[in-house]
Design a protein around this motif. Structure first.
Motif, PDB file in Angstrom:
ATOM      1  N   PRO A  84       0.814  -1.227   0.000  1.00 41.85           N
ATOM      2  CA  PRO A  84       0.000   0.000   0.000  1.00 41.85           C
ATOM      3  C   PRO A  84       0.846   1.275   0.000  1.00 41.85           C
ATOM      4  O   PRO A  84       0.470   2.275  -0.622  1.00 41.85           O
ATOM      5  CB  PRO A  84      -0.842  -0.114   1.279  1.00 41.85           C
ATOM      6  N   GLU A  85       2.006   1.261   0.683  1.00 42.62           N
ATOM      7  CA  GLU A  85       2.874   2.438   0.718  1.00 42.62           C
ATOM      8  C   GLU A  85       3.460   2.724  -0.664  1.00 42.62           C
ATOM      9  O   GLU A  85       3.570   3.890  -1.076  1.00 42.62           O
ATOM     10  CB  GLU A  85       3.996   2.237   1.733  1.00 42.62           C
ATOM     11  N   ARG A 120      -7.510   8.172  -2.410  1.00 41.66           N
ATOM     12  CA  ARG A 120      -8.387   7.882  -1.279  1.00 41.66           C
ATOM     13  C   ARG A 120      -8.582   6.373  -1.056  1.00 41.66           C
ATOM     14  O   ARG A 120      -8.720   5.933   0.092  1.00 41.66           O
ATOM     15  CB  ARG A 120      -9.767   8.526  -1.491  1.00 41.66           C
ATOM     16  N   ASN A 121      -8.609   5.583  -2.129  1.00 45.16           N
ATOM     17  CA  ASN A 121      -9.064   4.200  -2.014  1.00 45.16           C
ATOM     18  C   ASN A 121      -8.007   3.114  -2.257  1.00 45.16           C
ATOM     19  O   ASN A 121      -8.009   2.103  -1.567  1.00 45.16           O
ATOM     20  CB  ASN A 121     -10.234   3.967  -2.990  1.00 45.16           C
ATOM     21  N   TRP A 122      -7.137   3.320  -3.227  1.00 41.06           N
ATOM     22  CA  TRP A 122      -6.273   2.212  -3.632  1.00 41.06           C
ATOM     23  C   TRP A 122      -5.309   1.735  -2.547  1.00 41.06           C
ATOM     24  O   TRP A 122      -5.194   0.524  -2.331  1.00 41.06           O
ATOM     25  CB  TRP A 122      -5.523   2.571  -4.909  1.00 41.06           C
ATOM     26  N   PRO A 123      -4.603   2.609  -1.837  1.00 36.66           N
ATOM     27  CA  PRO A 123      -3.715   2.103  -0.766  1.00 36.66           C
ATOM     28  C   PRO A 123      -4.483   1.313   0.298  1.00 36.66           C
ATOM     29  O   PRO A 123      -4.020   0.268   0.766  1.00 36.66           O
ATOM     30  CB  PRO A 123      -3.103   3.381  -0.183  1.00 36.66           C
ATOM     31  N   GLY A 124      -5.673   1.805   0.664  1.00 35.86           N
ATOM     32  CA  GLY A 124      -6.494   1.089   1.654  1.00 35.86           C
ATOM     33  C   GLY A 124      -6.968  -0.257   1.136  1.00 35.86           C
ATOM     34  O   GLY A 124      -7.001  -1.253   1.874  1.00 35.86           O
ATOM     35  N   ASN A 125      -7.327  -0.284  -0.152  1.00 32.06           N
ATOM     36  CA  ASN A 125      -7.779  -1.552  -0.741  1.00 32.06           C
ATOM     37  C   ASN A 125      -6.649  -2.579  -0.764  1.00 32.06           C
ATOM     38  O   ASN A 125      -6.862  -3.758  -0.454  1.00 32.06           O
ATOM     39  CB  ASN A 125      -8.295  -1.322  -2.155  1.00 32.06           C
ATOM     40  N   ALA A 142      -4.075  -2.707   1.232  1.00 30.12           N
ATOM     41  CA  ALA A 142      -3.851  -3.156   2.617  1.00 30.12           C
ATOM     42  C   ALA A 142      -4.900  -4.199   3.015  1.00 30.12           C
ATOM     43  O   ALA A 142      -4.585  -5.189   3.685  1.00 30.12           O
ATOM     44  CB  ALA A 142      -3.895  -1.954   3.564  1.00 30.12           C
ATOM     45  N   LYS A 143      -6.149  -3.962   2.592  1.00 31.06           N
ATOM     46  CA  LYS A 143      -7.227  -4.918   2.899  1.00 31.06           C
ATOM     47  C   LYS A 143      -6.974  -6.249   2.200  1.00 31.06           C
ATOM     48  O   LYS A 143      -7.136  -7.318   2.810  1.00 31.06           O
ATOM     49  CB  LYS A 143      -8.568  -4.332   2.452  1.00 31.06           C
TER      50      LYS A 143
END
Length: 512
Positions: free
Chosen positions: A202-203, A234-239, A241-242
């Motif tokens: 994600p980083e 807004r979304n891709w790094p969090g996705n 990580a998920k």
């Protein structure tokens, strides 16, 4: 004149000089006495030491263990229903000594104190029954069945879906950078690009998005590209990580339930919607002798093939020795399993795929062009086609199974198939015919077939059907246990042990 009926008198309000004991209402051959006697003979000191000293008094774990086992024997799986039975059912009152733990105490004991410890209790009971010559644990019949997990059927995670999402993010990152290169090319410039576009960390994804934003900061940018970049930030790094977290929970599986991450989606025989729906569940592996469960393990795989070795290793760990004979159906017939059993020097009667089909077609004329019907010359390491043409060895290669086992396949090719009058019947591919043969598996299957067709093999194959499969029928239909009550594979293992123990003690009660 019509005679008046004579009614039997009741003594509801009459006091007794010597009140009756609970023991008077429990028959001598009742299953509750079996449970009481067996549990009194086993060592549970490893559970007792988990209780802290001081404070208020605690219910003795032996009493709670008796309650749990007898509750499962009586098809009571809810802690609230068990609590209710302790105040209403005379057999529960007798067994518990009239203690009445509430449902929280019962639930905490089952999912807490027994977690990771029930297998030791189960093995003690088996050894006790073996000493009493009720059963032997040397010859086993192995099979598996799928039981639904206590998880939402419609909140799932698919490994393939996550892989597709990662590829989509990676592809869109590359497209965004190509747009950057197009903008700079119009001005005769060349931007400094990111190191990589892999959607793994994600980083790194966030860093790549920032580099794209920085490159477009002083440039005239399409509004749709700006919107896409804002959405990506807004979304891709969090996705990602998920996805990483879910992938870690899934391990090597292809699916899992969001509400029960240890459960895998499997095809069940109990299909309430009649549409082949997959449900979250566990693959219960069990072995038996005379319809007593002698060992159980839980697998998260949808097939039985990869579970046999682990099941037998746990059997050895439990009893200190391997079984003398192992009988299993075609779901366990793989090269890896055959090799393991041969290395262990076990007498095994394990079917392979198409074993029954071979027996049905034995009276029919075999296909002379099938690779198994071609003559093999061991000295020259070559095959001969139906026309007598030699098929020479052209090399071999290794193939790794999902379990990591390496198989060796050897390829053989005919020298000249052009103009052959049998070519139309022989094969349809272009060029000269090539066949692939796994000589290790061929040898192991021939050895297995010889054992399966022997008088002893026929005897074991017949017994397997009514031995282990009858147990699953009893658990699912007579005991109505089709779905686990607990979540998490450790807790589910405890519940599996309870249902296995209940089955065994009920079987013992019937035999008594």
């Amino acid at each position: 004149m019509k005679a008046k009926p004579v009614w039997k008198t009741d003594h509801q309000s009459q006091l007794s000089l010597l009140p009756p004991s609970y023991d008077d209402f429990v028959p001598q051959n009742h299953p509750v006495r079996i449970v009481n006697s067996i549990v009194n003979q086993i060592d549970i000191s490893f559970i007792e030491v988990t209780y802290k000293g001081g404070g208020t008094s605690s219910y003795h774990p032996r009493a709670l263990l008796k309650i749990m086992i007898y509750a499962y024997l009586r098809n009571l799986y809810s802690s609230r229903k068990i609590e209710q039975a302790l105040g209403e059912n005379i057999h529960f009152m007798w067994l518990s000594g009239n203690i009445r733990p509430d449902h929280n105490t019962i639930a905490n004991f089952r999912s807490g104190k027994l977690k990771g410890k029930f297998k030791k209790i189960f093995n003690q009971v088996l050894l006790l029954l073996a000493q009493q010559q009720v059963l032997n644990i040397k010859d086993i019949y192995v099979d598996g069945t799928k039981i639904e997990a206590n998880a939402n059927r419609y909140t799932f995670v698919w490994g393939k879906s996550m892989a597709n999402s990662r590829e989509r993010i990676e592809k869109q990152l590359k497209e965004l950078w190509r747009y950057v290169e197009t903008v700079y090319a119009e001005e005769g410039q060349r931007p400094n690009g990111p190191d990589n576009f892999d959607a793994i960390d994600p980083e790194e994804v966030a860093k790549t998005i920032d580099q794209i934003n920085k490159a477009l900061k002083c440039k005239k940018t399409d509004s749709k590209v700006k919107q896409k970049l804002n959405y990506a930030k807004r979304n891709w790094p969090g996705n990602i990580a998920k996805y990483n977290s879910q992938q870690e929970q899934m391990g090597g599986r292809n699916s899992m339930s969001k509400t029960g991450p240890d459960a895998t989606f499997m095809r069940m025989k109990e299909d309430h919607m009649q549409n082949g729906q997959l449900k979250p569940g566990y693959n219960l592996q069990a072995c038996s002798k005379n319809q007593f469960i002698t060992n159980y393990t839980l697998a998260q795989t949808t097939t039985d093939t990869t579970t046999l070795i682990g099941h037998l290793e746990e059997y050895k760990e439990s009893f200190g020795h391997a079984p003398d004979t192992v009988t299993a159906d075609a779901g366990y017939g793989s090269e890896e399993n055959y090799t393991y059993l041969e290395g262990e020097n076990r007498e095994a009667f394990v079917k392979y795929n198409y074993f029954h089909k071979e027996q049905r077609q034995a009276k029919k004329q075999p296909n002379p062009f099938h690779p198994e019907q071609l003559h093999y010359n061991l000295e020259k390491d070559c095959y001969y086609c139906p026309m007598g043409q030699q098929m020479a060895n052209i090399g071999s290669y290794k193939k790794k199974t999902k379990n990591g086992y390496l198989q060796t396949y050897t390829r053989y090719q005919a020298s000249n198939c052009s103009g052959c009058p049998l070519r139309v019947c022989c094969f349809k591919a272009k060029g000269n015919r090539i066949i692939e043969r796994n000589h290790t598996l061929i040898r192991l299957k021939a050895k297995a077939k010889e054992k399966l067709l022997s008088p002893e093999g026929v005897k074991h194959r017949k017994q397997r059907c009514w031995d282990i499969e009858a147990i699953f029928g009893n658990i699912k239909h007579n005991m109505n246990f089709k779905r686990f009550m607990l979540r998490g594979i450790d807790k589910v293992e405890t519940e599996t042990g309870l249902i296995a123990m209940a089955h065994n003690l009920n079987k013992l009660a019937i035999m008594s």
